[in-house]
Each structure stands twice: as structure tokens, then as C-alpha cells.
Design an enzyme around this catalytic site. Sequence first.
Site, short mmCIF file in Angstrom:
data_model
loop_
_atom_site.label_atom_id
_atom_site.label_comp_id
_atom_site.label_asym_id
_atom_site.label_seq_id
_atom_site.Cartn_x
_atom_site.Cartn_y
_atom_site.Cartn_z
N SER A 54 12.58 -0.86 -1.20
CA SER A 54 13.86 -0.69 -0.49
C SER A 54 14.03 -1.75 0.60
O SER A 54 13.98 -1.43 1.79
CB SER A 54 14.01 0.73 0.08
OG SER A 54 12.84 1.22 0.68
N GLY A 61 0.79 -1.23 0.00
CA GLY A 61 0.00 0.00 0.00
C GLY A 61 0.82 1.27 0.00
O GLY A 61 0.28 2.37 0.20
#
Length: 198
Positions: free
Chosen positions: A106, A37
Site C-alpha cells: 500500500s 517483513g
Amino acid sequence: MKENLTWHFGAVSSAVRESLLKQRPVTLWLTGLSASGKSSIAYALEKLLLEKGKCSFVLDGDNLRHHLNSDLGFTAADRKENIRRTAEVAHLMNEAGLIVITALISPLCSDRQMAREIIGAQRFLEVYVNASAAVCESRDPKGLYVKARRGEISEFTGISAPYEVPDNPEFEVDSESDPVGLVAEKLYQHLAGQYFPK
């Protein structure tokens, strides 16, 4: 080569920009699994900030790969470079006085630490968008988990490549149970308490 370069200082200070924009610059670094999300939250927060008169901009990982990072693949080295470039852009935008919201998986702590060092610890907020791999896979809006399970995507975070959960993020949001609008509101309130001068 660097000995031939000179750093030029501008005539406009950070304090002047903060006074003009009525905000302190900061980067919210949203990290989490694919389909957790991140992008939805980032754009909802950007819209909310702009509605409140605050200048912000989203650096979305997928969008950056269409332009700035279109020459990068998904090897470990390329993913690290993707994060480095994004952090450098966020740093420049912070220097301009903007609030930046990044949305990138990441997955490695070391890469997120590199981003923090580039941007500056005082302007970096790590936001862990917490959703389990099972929930993210059940959402799978891009069909990436299906492709990864078939072996069509190698080194896919959460399936065939690791995701390192942040040890001590500045903010953690539960995107499994909280709707996007509520998460954006919580992040806005956090910013309002620290980054919007009275």
C-alpha cells in the site's frame, strides 16, 4: 439501483460481541516495502494473539491475489482496488469482532487514507514496517528486486514506483534491527493496553 436496497440491522450489537470475545475489534494496517517483513510480522502477531485467547486473522496481500483479487493486476487503478477490497473485508471482519492484521505494501498515502475511511478511524492503526530499500533488496526472498532491476517487473515499489512513507503512523516498527518475535510482542503489548477490556 441503490434506492432499491435496504440496510438490515442485526440483533447482535458490537458491545455484545466485545463482551463475548473479550476484545475490541481493530485493524492493524501493516505497510512497508516488499521484503520489509510485513507478512512475517503479521503471522507472528496472529499466532501470539491466538495463544493469548484473542480472535484474529491476517489478510495478506499475496494470498488475497490468489483468490479475492485474482482478477487484478498491478496498474495504479488495480492496486487501489486491491486496497479498497481488502479494507472492505477488514471492515466486515471488524464488524464480526475480530482483530485484523493486513500485510500490503500500500505505497500511497491516499490509498491508506481510503482504507482508514472504509474501516473507520477508530478501528484503524497504521503500522509502518520500517526497513530501507537497500536492506529489503538485500533480503529479496522472492527475487522481485532482481527482476525489477532487469526490467522484468514494471512499476515496482522502491525501484521504478514510489513508496510514500507514512506521515504520522499510529505505530512504527524497525524491522531492520528488531527480530520478528520482538516486533510482534511490541504490537501485542500496544493492543493489550487499549483493545483488551479489563
